[in-house]
Write a protein that holds these residues in place. Structure first.
Motif, PDB file in Angstrom:
ATOM      1  N   ALA A   1       0.831  -1.209   0.000  1.00 37.50           N
ATOM      2  CA  ALA A   1       0.000   0.000   0.000  1.00 37.50           C
ATOM      3  C   ALA A   1       0.861   1.253   0.000  1.00 37.50           C
ATOM      4  O   ALA A   1       0.547   2.233  -0.693  1.00 37.50           O
ATOM      5  CB  ALA A   1      -0.933  -0.018   1.206  1.00 37.50           C
ATOM      6  N   LEU A   2       1.949   1.247   0.759  1.00 37.79           N
ATOM      7  CA  LEU A   2       2.820   2.428   0.809  1.00 37.79           C
ATOM      8  C   LEU A   2       3.450   2.701  -0.552  1.00 37.79           C
ATOM      9  O   LEU A   2       3.565   3.858  -0.976  1.00 37.79           O
ATOM     10  CB  LEU A   2       3.908   2.231   1.862  1.00 37.79           C
ATOM     11  N   ARG A   3       3.864   1.649  -1.235  1.00 34.00           N
ATOM     12  CA  ARG A   3       4.460   1.852  -2.562  1.00 34.00           C
ATOM     13  C   ARG A   3       3.438   2.398  -3.536  1.00 34.00           C
ATOM     14  O   ARG A   3       3.778   3.257  -4.379  1.00 34.00           O
ATOM     15  CB  ARG A   3       5.045   0.529  -3.078  1.00 34.00           C
TER      16      ARG A   3
ATOM     17  N   THR B   1       5.065  -6.401 -11.277  1.00 36.62           N
ATOM     18  CA  THR B   1       5.051  -5.346 -12.308  1.00 36.62           C
ATOM     19  C   THR B   1       3.614  -4.929 -12.587  1.00 36.62           C
ATOM     20  O   THR B   1       3.159  -4.965 -13.730  1.00 36.62           O
ATOM     21  CB  THR B   1       5.723  -5.832 -13.599  1.00 36.62           C
ATOM     22  N   ILE B   2       2.883  -4.542 -11.556  1.00 36.98           N
ATOM     23  CA  ILE B   2       1.492  -4.136 -11.735  1.00 36.98           C
ATOM     24  C   ILE B   2       1.457  -2.818 -12.490  1.00 36.98           C
ATOM     25  O   ILE B   2       2.112  -1.853 -12.098  1.00 36.98           O
ATOM     26  CB  ILE B   2       0.798  -3.998 -10.379  1.00 36.98           C
ATOM     27  N   PRO B   3       0.718  -2.742 -13.594  1.00 34.33           N
ATOM     28  CA  PRO B   3       0.706  -1.507 -14.382  1.00 34.33           C
ATOM     29  C   PRO B   3       0.025  -0.375 -13.634  1.00 34.33           C
ATOM     30  O   PRO B   3      -0.786  -0.584 -12.724  1.00 34.33           O
ATOM     31  CB  PRO B   3      -0.073  -1.911 -15.641  1.00 34.33           C
ATOM     32  N   SER B   4       0.359   0.833 -14.020  1.00 33.13           N
ATOM     33  CA  SER B   4      -0.231   2.012 -13.392  1.00 33.13           C
ATOM     34  C   SER B   4      -1.575   2.373 -13.991  1.00 33.13           C
ATOM     35  O   SER B   4      -2.342   3.105 -13.391  1.00 33.13           O
ATOM     36  CB  SER B   4       0.725   3.208 -13.521  1.00 33.13           C
ATOM     37  N   GLY B   5      -1.867   1.859 -15.172  1.00 36.73           N
ATOM     38  CA  GLY B   5      -3.143   2.162 -15.805  1.00 36.73           C
ATOM     39  C   GLY B   5      -4.243   1.237 -15.335  1.00 36.73           C
ATOM     40  O   GLY B   5      -4.096   0.462 -14.394  1.00 36.73           O
ATOM     41  N   GLY B   6      -5.409   1.292 -16.003  1.00 37.55           N
ATOM     42  CA  GLY B   6      -6.524   0.433 -15.653  1.00 37.55           C
ATOM     43  C   GLY B   6      -6.202  -1.030 -15.900  1.00 37.55           C
ATOM     44  O   GLY B   6      -5.561  -1.391 -16.878  1.00 37.55           O
ATOM     45  N   ILE B   7      -6.637  -1.892 -14.992  1.00 35.00           N
ATOM     46  CA  ILE B   7      -6.396  -3.330 -15.087  1.00 35.00           C
ATOM     47  C   ILE B   7      -7.727  -3.985 -15.408  1.00 35.00           C
ATOM     48  O   ILE B   7      -8.631  -4.052 -14.581  1.00 35.00           O
ATOM     49  CB  ILE B   7      -5.823  -3.882 -13.767  1.00 35.00           C
ATOM     50  N   THR B   8      -7.856  -4.464 -16.623  1.00 33.81           N
ATOM     51  CA  THR B   8      -9.133  -5.034 -17.079  1.00 33.81           C
ATOM     52  C   THR B   8      -9.209  -6.541 -16.908  1.00 33.81           C
ATOM     53  O   THR B   8     -10.286  -7.117 -17.023  1.00 33.81           O
ATOM     54  CB  THR B   8      -9.352  -4.685 -18.557  1.00 33.81           C
TER      55      THR B   8
ATOM     56  N   GLU C   1      -8.634   2.540  -8.284  1.00 33.99           N
ATOM     57  CA  GLU C   1      -7.651   3.478  -7.736  1.00 33.99           C
ATOM     58  C   GLU C   1      -6.867   4.179  -8.833  1.00 33.99           C
ATOM     59  O   GLU C   1      -6.727   5.400  -8.835  1.00 33.99           O
ATOM     60  CB  GLU C   1      -6.708   2.702  -6.817  1.00 33.99           C
ATOM     61  N   THR C   2      -6.381   3.418  -9.808  1.00 36.06           N
ATOM     62  CA  THR C   2      -5.612   4.019 -10.897  1.00 36.06           C
ATOM     63  C   THR C   2      -6.501   4.853 -11.802  1.00 36.06           C
ATOM     64  O   THR C   2      -6.053   5.854 -12.354  1.00 36.06           O
ATOM     65  CB  THR C   2      -4.925   2.924 -11.718  1.00 36.06           C
ATOM     66  N   LYS C   3      -7.752   4.471 -11.933  1.00 38.85           N
ATOM     67  CA  LYS C   3      -8.669   5.265 -12.750  1.00 38.85           C
ATOM     68  C   LYS C   3      -8.853   6.648 -12.166  1.00 38.85           C
ATOM     69  O   LYS C   3      -8.787   7.656 -12.854  1.00 38.85           O
ATOM     70  CB  LYS C   3     -10.020   4.543 -12.848  1.00 38.85           C
ATOM     71  N   HIS C   4      -9.039   6.714 -10.862  1.00 41.06           N
ATOM     72  CA  HIS C   4      -9.183   8.019 -10.208  1.00 41.06           C
ATOM     73  C   HIS C   4      -7.889   8.803 -10.273  1.00 41.06           C
ATOM     74  O   HIS C   4      -7.890  10.013 -10.444  1.00 41.06           O
ATOM     75  CB  HIS C   4      -9.618   7.824  -8.760  1.00 41.06           C
ATOM     76  N   ASP C   5      -6.753   8.105 -10.110  1.00 42.62           N
ATOM     77  CA  ASP C   5      -5.478   8.802 -10.130  1.00 42.62           C
ATOM     78  C   ASP C   5      -5.244   9.465 -11.477  1.00 42.62           C
ATOM     79  O   ASP C   5      -4.766  10.584 -11.559  1.00 42.62           O
ATOM     80  CB  ASP C   5      -4.337   7.826  -9.837  1.00 42.62           C
ATOM     81  N   HIS C   6      -5.565   8.739 -12.566  1.00 41.57           N
ATOM     82  CA  HIS C   6      -5.299   9.288 -13.892  1.00 41.57           C
ATOM     83  C   HIS C   6      -6.326  10.346 -14.286  1.00 41.57           C
ATOM     84  O   HIS C   6      -6.026  11.235 -15.083  1.00 41.57           O
ATOM     85  CB  HIS C   6      -5.299   8.153 -14.922  1.00 41.57           C
ATOM     86  N   SER C   7      -7.530  10.240 -13.740  1.00 44.15           N
ATOM     87  CA  SER C   7      -8.518  11.252 -14.086  1.00 44.15           C
ATOM     88  C   SER C   7      -8.190  12.594 -13.453  1.00 44.15           C
ATOM     89  O   SER C   7      -8.529  13.635 -13.988  1.00 44.15           O
ATOM     90  CB  SER C   7      -9.913  10.795 -13.624  1.00 44.15           C
ATOM     91  N   GLY C   8      -7.518  12.512 -12.285  1.00 50.56           N
ATOM     92  CA  GLY C   8      -7.129  13.753 -11.619  1.00 50.56           C
ATOM     93  C   GLY C   8      -8.253  14.418 -10.881  1.00 50.56           C
ATOM     94  O   GLY C   8      -8.079  15.438 -10.237  1.00 50.56           O
TER      95      GLY C   8
END
Length: 873
Positions: A148-150, A728-735, A669-676
């Protein structure tokens, strides 16, 4: 560590020693919790324990997704009030704490015994989880915390050796921030630095409703930290306590109040110089001071505060006594020893019998004081800590000159290990590298009347492979030197004896220098030091030109439970002999991913075509379950201990469903992060969907299966560390789950103890937890099942080719829903309840027609003789 009685002393004198800092929440437009401006360095293990045990049950085996969400809430709440955390984790325990670790290990076994001797109804209740004094923390709690910290881009620091206290103070001094923890040793350390703002005890910080709160909802103090959650075994709401580290959901303007112990207040209150605070702490008693020693210092009628006052008064008198200073020696080291002797003579309740007893007590007090040395900040080189910085000789890394051959490959391997260690992936490898003569097989919540899971033949084989790979990549573990020194003595005669004597002398000089630095005593010009870059004979670190000459016989000493008893013994794990690395042959940890994946599967008896064909995100799951199945079906194991088909499918279903829940949470989580754009309302909407059962029925058989899965995951996690199978979990959306990548170092993505217990008990998880089971999950489950049974004999799994008719109850419903567990790979599971009933009625009707036509005539011999058909008499 902790100074005995000092925490109570601080609380009773908090008006003079502490001050309050109020941190209101500032406006956060996007809701993301931007990084704060006030640094705070945190002793991570205290937070891990408190956050998990305050909010989640440890008896189920581990709730890592819920812990992940709690860490997200915690960090975001701190950032909203302007704090930016840096978490520091403990490293390998020093040899001085060996007895203490064995004692804690024994207490853990007593907890397991209490769990399995308590009735299933009592141990399944929330009161058992919260009232038990000693707990068995789920093994991947710290790993989920780090994960979680990473993801939140929080700074972390992993102390390779020793406790995190000194590193916390050193980092806080560099950053100019606070130190947060639950250890009174911090009060001793911060008084010896300049830039630390203060120490914040973990139990002396609290959230309150801010003064400017609008539409605030006031509640009674007794209900302030509770919220109703639906309990799985009843229709009533159960009050589940939320951790005090988190603000209450009812607060509209949460404000954090910190009680800060200032750096100079304690030493001013005790009237002691800052450099003598470590000596004061060792006289009061810490983890390195034996209880028998303290019993000679203080009268039995003194309370903790009076003991602190007595130790400070006598030390102060001896420091500033004119007659004592006049007799002091000119040698700085002797001056410190004489001071400690005088203090001990004045402090003891009755005189010591002999001079040797006095000298032994002086050594104990000095050694306990040396634990407060503050390490320098930063890292010495690119391969820290595998460079020798953790040894008395210091960093042994020489300027690297590019060459050819195995030397460069080994240096690259050590750099790769060092990079993974800095990110928190090598906690077990670094411990074994430092101390291969004492590793600890910390157990899980297993039945102590059954043979230990960690000492099975399969588990030992996995660990032997892991240590062999790490030994190869690191150029050798730091093996004990007794046998090597004996061989040198036989070969070199008196010359080796002289070398050993000089080594002991060098170690004494290094220890003397550390003592003088700790107490602030200036050294004389004649005091010698070990030069930088000089390597003494007692170290196992060798130059790169001989680093590949590994020992043919290497043994790792493991401390674990003996058989089905509660006795702890030392096991010898002999590693296979390794070949000398040659030019063009890479260490295993640097080879292509495909080869490392096969090196992972081979010790787990899972290197089969169907397992290799699975996505890398699913291979650890199938390999772990296969290992558990093989372990229970080995030679000498009874049939009752073998896994049943319904149990295997229940565990696979729980793992696949839990992985899907992780994927959805990470994707959201990544969806919200990228939407800003993530407003506070949307944040609360996504985080409020927490519910479902927290305390399922804990059957003994199911608890042992959960323990076996956890134990196997721990051993395979060590193997993944040595192979550097980094996620190596991607930073984008994981479908899809295939996009998650390797999960070998994050196996907790498959694990939810509550879900496993529910499915093993034929109860479907509640949808409020995020559980979903659709065609996508069913397809993944079938792939995992086919890969799992690839090459298995029929008797390895009880009923492997005969799916049982299992009924699964939905959580919170009185009725039953068929299918789901036993028929996980049967197409009939996909039929609805009405369709299955109609199919059974139709089959029964056809059977009755066939029997009726046979008995009555139906084209053959009539009557009962018609049953004989064409049988000739």
């Amino acid at each position: 560590m902790g100074v005995r009685g000092l925490q109570t002393f601080i609380k009773e004198n908090r008006n003079s020693l502490c001050r309050s800092v109020i941190l209101p929440e500032f406006n956060d437009v996007d809701g993301q919790g931007a990084k704060g401006k006030t640094p705070v360095v945190i002793d991570a293990w205290g937070i891990v324990y408190k956050l998990y045990l305050d909010s989640l049950p440890w008896t189920s085996g581990g709730e890592y997704l819920r812990l992940y969400k709690l860490v997200n809430k915690l960090v975001k709440a701190w950032r909203k009030v302007g704090l930016e955390p840096t978490f520091v984790f403990d490293g390998a325990a020093p040899p001085e704490k060996h007895d203490e670790l064995l004692r804690r290990f024994s207490e853990q076994l007593l907890t397991c015994q209490l769990f399995y001797t308590t009735s299933k109804y009592s141990r399944s209740s929330s009161s058992f989880s919260r009232t038990t004094q000693r707990v068995v923390l789920p093994p991947f709690a710290s790993h989920a915390f780090l994960f979680a910290l990473r993801r939140l881009d929080v700074a972390i620091h992993i102390a390779p050796q020793g406790e995190a206290d000194g590193v916390c103070v050193s980092l806080a001094n560099q950053l100019g921030g606070y130190v947060l923890g639950q250890d009174s040793d911090f009060v001793i350390m911060i008084g010896r630095v300049e830039n630390v703002k203060g120490y914040v005890p973990l139990d002396m910080m609290m959230w309150i409703e801010g003064e400017n709160a609008q539409n605030s909802r006031h509640s009674s103090p007794s209900d302030d930290s509770f919220q109703p959650v639906n309990h799985g075994r009843s229709n009533q709401a159960t009050m589940v306590r939320q951790s005090a580290l988190l603000p209450q959901p009812s607060y509209s303007n949460p404000t954090l109040v910190l009680t800060v112990v200032l750096p100079q207040t304690l030493r001013q209150r005790l009237r002691l110089p800052p450099h003598y605070m470590p000596l004061f702490a060792s006289l009061c008693g810490n983890d390195y001071t034996p209880t028998s020693t303290l019993s000679q210092f203080f009268e039995s009628n003194l309370d903790t505060v009076q003991r602190v006052e007595k130790a400070a008064r006598i030390l102060r008198e001896q420091l500033f006594s004119p007659t004592a200073n006049a007799k002091s020696s000119t040698n700085p080291g002797d001056q410190v020893v004489e001071l400690v002797k005088r203090v001990i003579k004045k402090l003891t309740v009755y005189p010591l019998d002999t001079e040797q007893a006095l000298q032994d007590m002086v050594d104990i007090i000095i050694d306990a004081a040396l634990q407060y040395a503050i390490p320098p900040g930063g890292e010495c080189c690119s391969i820290f800590p595998f460079c020798g910085e953790c040894t008395p000789t210091g960093c042994q890394t020489a300027p690297q000159s590019k060459g050819e051959g195995a030397d460069d490959d080994l240096h690259a391997a050590r750099m790769a290990y060092a990079a993974a260690q800095r990110r928190g992936y090598l906690n077990t490898v670094i411990t074994g590298w430092l101390y291969p003569d004492r590793t600890y097989l910390w157990g899980v919540l297993e039945d102590p009347t059954i043979a230990s899971l960690r000492t099975s033949e399969l588990a030992r084989r996995i660990r032997a492979a892991a240590w062999g790979i790490a030994d190869e990549g690191l150029g050798g573990l730091r093996w004990p030197e007794e046998e090597e020194e004996q061989e040198q003595e036989r070969d070199a005669g008196n010359e080796s004896v002289d070398t050993a004597d000089s080594t002991v002398e060098d170690e004494a000089k290094v220890g003397d220098r550390a003592l003088r630095n700790l107490l602030g005593v200036d050294g004389s010009e004649n005091s010698s030091e070990v030069g930088e870059g000089v390597q003494t004979d007692n170290t196992t670190l060798v130059d790169t030109d001989v680093i590949s000459n590994l020992s043919a016989s290497r043994v790792v000493t493991e401390y674990g439970r003996q058989g089905s008893s509660s006795r702890l013994i030392a096991y010898q794990l002999e590693l296979p002999a390794t070949e000398k690395l040659s030019t063009g042959k890479l260490p295993t940890c640097l080879r292509p991913l495909e080869e490392r994946l096969r090196a992972y599967l081979a010790p787990l008896s899972s290197d089969t075509p169907l397992v290799r064909a699975l996505p890398t995100s699913l291979q650890p799951l199938v390999a772990v379950v296969r290992s558990c199945i093989f372990d229970c079906a080995g030679a000498g194991k009874s049939t009752t201990s073998r896994w049943r088909r319904d149990e295997v499918t229940a565990v696979l279903r729980a793992a696949v469903g839990t992985l899907t829940m992780w994927r959805k949470d990470l994707s959201r989580e990544t969806k919200h992060d990228h939407s800003g754009i993530r407003t506070k309302a949307r944040l609360g909407e996504s985080e409020s969907k927490e519910g479902g059962m927290l305390y399922p029925m804990l059957e003994s058989r199911n608890a042992q299966l959960v323990a076996q899965i956890s134990s196997t995951m721990v051993d395979t996690h060590l193997l993944a560390q040595s192979l550097l199978l980094l996620p190596t979990i991607p930073s984008g959306g994981i479908t899809s789950v295939e996009q998650i990548g390797p999960t070998h170092l994050i196996p907790f993505l498959f694990f939810s103890g509550v879900t496993i217990h529910q499915l093993l008990s034929e109860t479907e998880p509640d949808a409020t937890t995020g559980w979903r089971w659709d065609e996508e999950e069913q397809s993944i489950l079938e792939k995992c099942w086919n890969a799992l049974i690839d090459g298995l004999e029929d008797d390895v799994i009880v009923g492997m080719n005969h799916p049982p008719a299992v009924k699964v109850k939905k959580e919170g419903e009185g009725g039953k829903q068929e299918g789901g567990v036993g028929g996980a790979v049967d197409s009939e599971v996909l039929l609805s309840k009405k369709e299955r009933k109609a199919k059974r009625r139709s089959e029964e009707k056809e059977n009755r027609k066939d029997i009726h036509s046979t008995l009555i005539g139906g084209g053959g011999a009539s009557g009962r003789f018609g049953l004989l058909g064409d049988l000739t008499i």
